[in-house]
Design a protein around this motif. Structure first.
Motif, PDB file in Angstrom:
ATOM      1  N   GLU A  47      -2.194   0.611   5.845  1.00 49.92           N
ATOM      2  CA  GLU A  47      -3.296   1.574   5.865  1.00 49.92           C
ATOM      3  C   GLU A  47      -4.595   0.902   5.466  1.00 49.92           C
ATOM      4  O   GLU A  47      -4.589  -0.076   4.714  1.00 49.92           O
ATOM      5  CB  GLU A  47      -3.015   2.730   4.889  1.00 49.92           C
ATOM      6  N   ASP A  48      -5.680   1.474   5.956  1.00 50.02           N
ATOM      7  CA  ASP A  48      -7.000   1.066   5.485  1.00 50.02           C
ATOM      8  C   ASP A  48      -7.432   2.049   4.397  1.00 50.02           C
ATOM      9  O   ASP A  48      -6.697   2.990   4.068  1.00 50.02           O
ATOM     10  CB  ASP A  48      -8.012   0.990   6.634  1.00 50.02           C
ATOM     11  N   LYS A  49      -8.596   1.834   3.832  1.00 47.51           N
ATOM     12  CA  LYS A  49      -9.069   2.667   2.724  1.00 47.51           C
ATOM     13  C   LYS A  49      -9.147   4.138   3.129  1.00 47.51           C
ATOM     14  O   LYS A  49      -8.694   5.018   2.394  1.00 47.51           O
ATOM     15  CB  LYS A  49     -10.441   2.172   2.245  1.00 47.51           C
ATOM     16  N   GLU A  50      -9.706   4.394   4.296  1.00 46.79           N
ATOM     17  CA  GLU A  50      -9.890   5.771   4.741  1.00 46.79           C
ATOM     18  C   GLU A  50      -8.562   6.513   4.840  1.00 46.79           C
ATOM     19  O   GLU A  50      -8.419   7.638   4.359  1.00 46.79           O
ATOM     20  CB  GLU A  50     -10.606   5.776   6.097  1.00 46.79           C
ATOM     21  N   GLU A  51      -7.558   5.873   5.443  1.00 45.41           N
ATOM     22  CA  GLU A  51      -6.251   6.512   5.606  1.00 45.41           C
ATOM     23  C   GLU A  51      -5.534   6.663   4.268  1.00 45.41           C
ATOM     24  O   GLU A  51      -4.911   7.691   3.994  1.00 45.41           O
ATOM     25  CB  GLU A  51      -5.393   5.717   6.601  1.00 45.41           C
ATOM     26  N   PHE A  52      -5.625   5.651   3.427  1.00 44.02           N
ATOM     27  CA  PHE A  52      -5.000   5.707   2.110  1.00 44.02           C
ATOM     28  C   PHE A  52      -5.542   6.897   1.315  1.00 44.02           C
ATOM     29  O   PHE A  52      -4.779   7.707   0.776  1.00 44.02           O
ATOM     30  CB  PHE A  52      -5.249   4.390   1.364  1.00 44.02           C
ATOM     31  N   LEU A  53      -6.868   7.040   1.268  1.00 48.25           N
ATOM     32  CA  LEU A  53      -7.482   8.145   0.532  1.00 48.25           C
ATOM     33  C   LEU A  53      -7.216   9.491   1.200  1.00 48.25           C
ATOM     34  O   LEU A  53      -7.027  10.501   0.520  1.00 48.25           O
ATOM     35  CB  LEU A  53      -8.984   7.902   0.380  1.00 48.25           C
ATOM     36  N   ARG A  54      -7.192   9.527   2.529  1.00 43.36           N
ATOM     37  CA  ARG A  54      -6.936  10.781   3.244  1.00 43.36           C
ATOM     38  C   ARG A  54      -5.567  11.345   2.855  1.00 43.36           C
ATOM     39  O   ARG A  54      -5.431  12.544   2.605  1.00 43.36           O
ATOM     40  CB  ARG A  54      -6.997  10.561   4.762  1.00 43.36           C
ATOM     41  N   LYS A  55      -4.564  10.485   2.785  1.00 43.46           N
ATOM     42  CA  LYS A  55      -3.217  10.959   2.443  1.00 43.46           C
ATOM     43  C   LYS A  55      -3.144  11.479   1.017  1.00 43.46           C
ATOM     44  O   LYS A  55      -2.425  12.432   0.730  1.00 43.46           O
ATOM     45  CB  LYS A  55      -2.187   9.856   2.679  1.00 43.46           C
ATOM     46  N   LEU A  56      -3.892  10.876   0.110  1.00 38.91           N
ATOM     47  CA  LEU A  56      -3.935  11.384  -1.266  1.00 38.91           C
ATOM     48  C   LEU A  56      -4.700  12.700  -1.321  1.00 38.91           C
ATOM     49  O   LEU A  56      -4.279  13.646  -1.995  1.00 38.91           O
ATOM     50  CB  LEU A  56      -4.581  10.358  -2.193  1.00 38.91           C
ATOM     51  N   ARG A  57      -5.817  12.760  -0.622  1.00 33.19           N
ATOM     52  CA  ARG A  57      -6.650  13.964  -0.623  1.00 33.19           C
ATOM     53  C   ARG A  57      -5.887  15.163  -0.063  1.00 33.19           C
ATOM     54  O   ARG A  57      -5.970  16.279  -0.591  1.00 33.19           O
ATOM     55  CB  ARG A  57      -7.918  13.718   0.204  1.00 33.19           C
ATOM     56  N   SER A  58      -5.128  14.952   1.003  1.00 34.81           N
ATOM     57  CA  SER A  58      -4.400  16.036   1.664  1.00 34.81           C
ATOM     58  C   SER A  58      -3.129  16.444   0.913  1.00 34.81           C
ATOM     59  O   SER A  58      -2.557  17.480   1.209  1.00 34.81           O
ATOM     60  CB  SER A  58      -4.019  15.611   3.092  1.00 34.81           C
ATOM     61  N   GLY A  59      -2.681  15.598  -0.024  1.00 33.79           N
ATOM     62  CA  GLY A  59      -1.433  15.866  -0.723  1.00 33.79           C
ATOM     63  C   GLY A  59      -0.226  15.350   0.046  1.00 33.79           C
ATOM     64  O   GLY A  59       0.913  15.544  -0.375  1.00 33.79           O
ATOM     65  N   GLU A  60      -0.472  14.686   1.179  1.00 33.45           N
ATOM     66  CA  GLU A  60       0.617  14.116   1.973  1.00 33.45           C
ATOM     67  C   GLU A  60       1.382  13.062   1.167  1.00 33.45           C
ATOM     68  O   GLU A  60       2.558  12.838   1.381  1.00 33.45           O
ATOM     69  CB  GLU A  60       0.022  13.482   3.237  1.00 33.45           C
ATOM     70  N   ARG A  61       0.674  12.428   0.246  1.00 30.43           N
ATOM     71  CA  ARG A  61       1.314  11.462  -0.661  1.00 30.43           C
ATOM     72  C   ARG A  61       0.800  11.761  -2.061  1.00 30.43           C
ATOM     73  O   ARG A  61      -0.394  11.945  -2.272  1.00 30.43           O
ATOM     74  CB  ARG A  61       0.934  10.038  -0.269  1.00 30.43           C
ATOM     75  N   ARG A  62       1.727  11.809  -3.010  1.00 32.14           N
ATOM     76  CA  ARG A  62       1.359  11.998  -4.415  1.00 32.14           C
ATOM     77  C   ARG A  62       2.100  10.966  -5.243  1.00 32.14           C
ATOM     78  O   ARG A  62       3.325  10.865  -5.157  1.00 32.14           O
ATOM     79  CB  ARG A  62       1.702  13.400  -4.907  1.00 32.14           C
ATOM     80  N   TYR A  63       1.345  10.226  -6.013  1.00 31.92           N
ATOM     81  CA  TYR A  63       1.949   9.270  -6.947  1.00 31.92           C
ATOM     82  C   TYR A  63       2.194  10.009  -8.251  1.00 31.92           C
ATOM     83  O   TYR A  63       1.262  10.472  -8.894  1.00 31.92           O
ATOM     84  CB  TYR A  63       1.020   8.070  -7.162  1.00 31.92           C
ATOM     85  N   ARG A  64       3.450  10.163  -8.624  1.00 32.50           N
ATOM     86  CA  ARG A  64       3.811  10.859  -9.856  1.00 32.50           C
ATOM     87  C   ARG A  64       3.797   9.916 -11.054  1.00 32.50           C
ATOM     88  O   ARG A  64       3.506  10.328 -12.167  1.00 32.50           O
ATOM     89  CB  ARG A  64       5.189  11.501  -9.719  1.00 32.50           C
ATOM     90  N   ALA A  65       4.147   8.673 -10.822  1.00 37.55           N
ATOM     91  CA  ALA A  65       4.154   7.677 -11.899  1.00 37.55           C
ATOM     92  C   ALA A  65       3.951   6.304 -11.270  1.00 37.55           C
ATOM     93  O   ALA A  65       4.384   6.071 -10.142  1.00 37.55           O
ATOM     94  CB  ALA A  65       5.472   7.713 -12.661  1.00 37.55           C
ATOM     95  N   TYR A  66       3.279   5.454 -11.983  1.00 32.48           N
ATOM     96  CA  TYR A  66       3.048   4.082 -11.534  1.00 32.48           C
ATOM     97  C   TYR A  66       2.895   3.249 -12.787  1.00 32.48           C
ATOM     98  O   TYR A  66       1.953   3.441 -13.542  1.00 32.48           O
ATOM     99  CB  TYR A  66       1.760   4.008 -10.705  1.00 32.48           C
ATOM    100  N   SER A  67       3.824   2.356 -13.038  1.00 27.45           N
ATOM    101  CA  SER A  67       3.710   1.556 -14.248  1.00 27.45           C
ATOM    102  C   SER A  67       3.999   0.092 -13.955  1.00 27.45           C
ATOM    103  O   SER A  67       5.005  -0.241 -13.320  1.00 27.45           O
ATOM    104  CB  SER A  67       4.643   2.076 -15.345  1.00 27.45           C
TER     105      SER A  67
END
Length: 136
Positions: A47-67
């Motif tokens: 993904e490029d920046k636009e697509e990466f952010l679009r998926k987060l904005r839409s809720g299509e992808r949600r990161y619940r934890a990242y460590s």
């Protein structure tokens, strides 16, 4: 050439990015990403920046934890390379996943450190400790 940032500053930017991803805080996240971002997920999706952010904005992808579990920083030219291992929990339309990954994150230094490229692969979780043996 812009002087290289302290490696601790690079890891601090990475920690802010991970936190912004888990909080879906796109106002914090967007400036931490280079406009020409090249993001390769552990499943091979690019993904490029636009697509990466679009998926987060839409809720299509949600990161619940990242460590981050382990990281080292190498600097060369105008870039910092972070070689690391992380655990992540992600929700997407096909269901949730929990994964351990090995990754390389490349930060361009100028005008300020921004994630330029990310490439991750799934890595095996550590083996569980051996079971205790019963007494004689």
């Amino acid at each position: 050439m812009t002087p290289a940032p302290d490696p601790a500053a690079i890891l601090g930017a990475e920690d802010r990015r991970f936190l912004a991803m888990t909080e879906s805080d796109l106002d914090t996240l967007a400036p931490l990403l280079a406009d020409d971002l090249h993001f390769v997920h552990s499943n091979g999706m690019v993904e490029d920046k636009e697509e990466f952010l679009r998926k987060l904005r839409s809720g299509e992808r949600r990161y619940r934890a990242y460590s981050a579990l382990a990281r080292s920083v190498h600097q060369e030219g105008g870039f910092s390379f972070v070689f690391g291992e992380a655990d992540a929990e992600i929700e997407r339309p096909g269901g949730g996943i929990s994964t351990r990954m090995t990754y390389t994150a490349i930060y361009r230094h100028a005008p300020e450190p921004r994630l330029f490229a990310w490439h991750s692969v799934k890595s095996p979780a550590p083996a569980p400790p051996p079971a205790a043996k019963a007494g004689p």
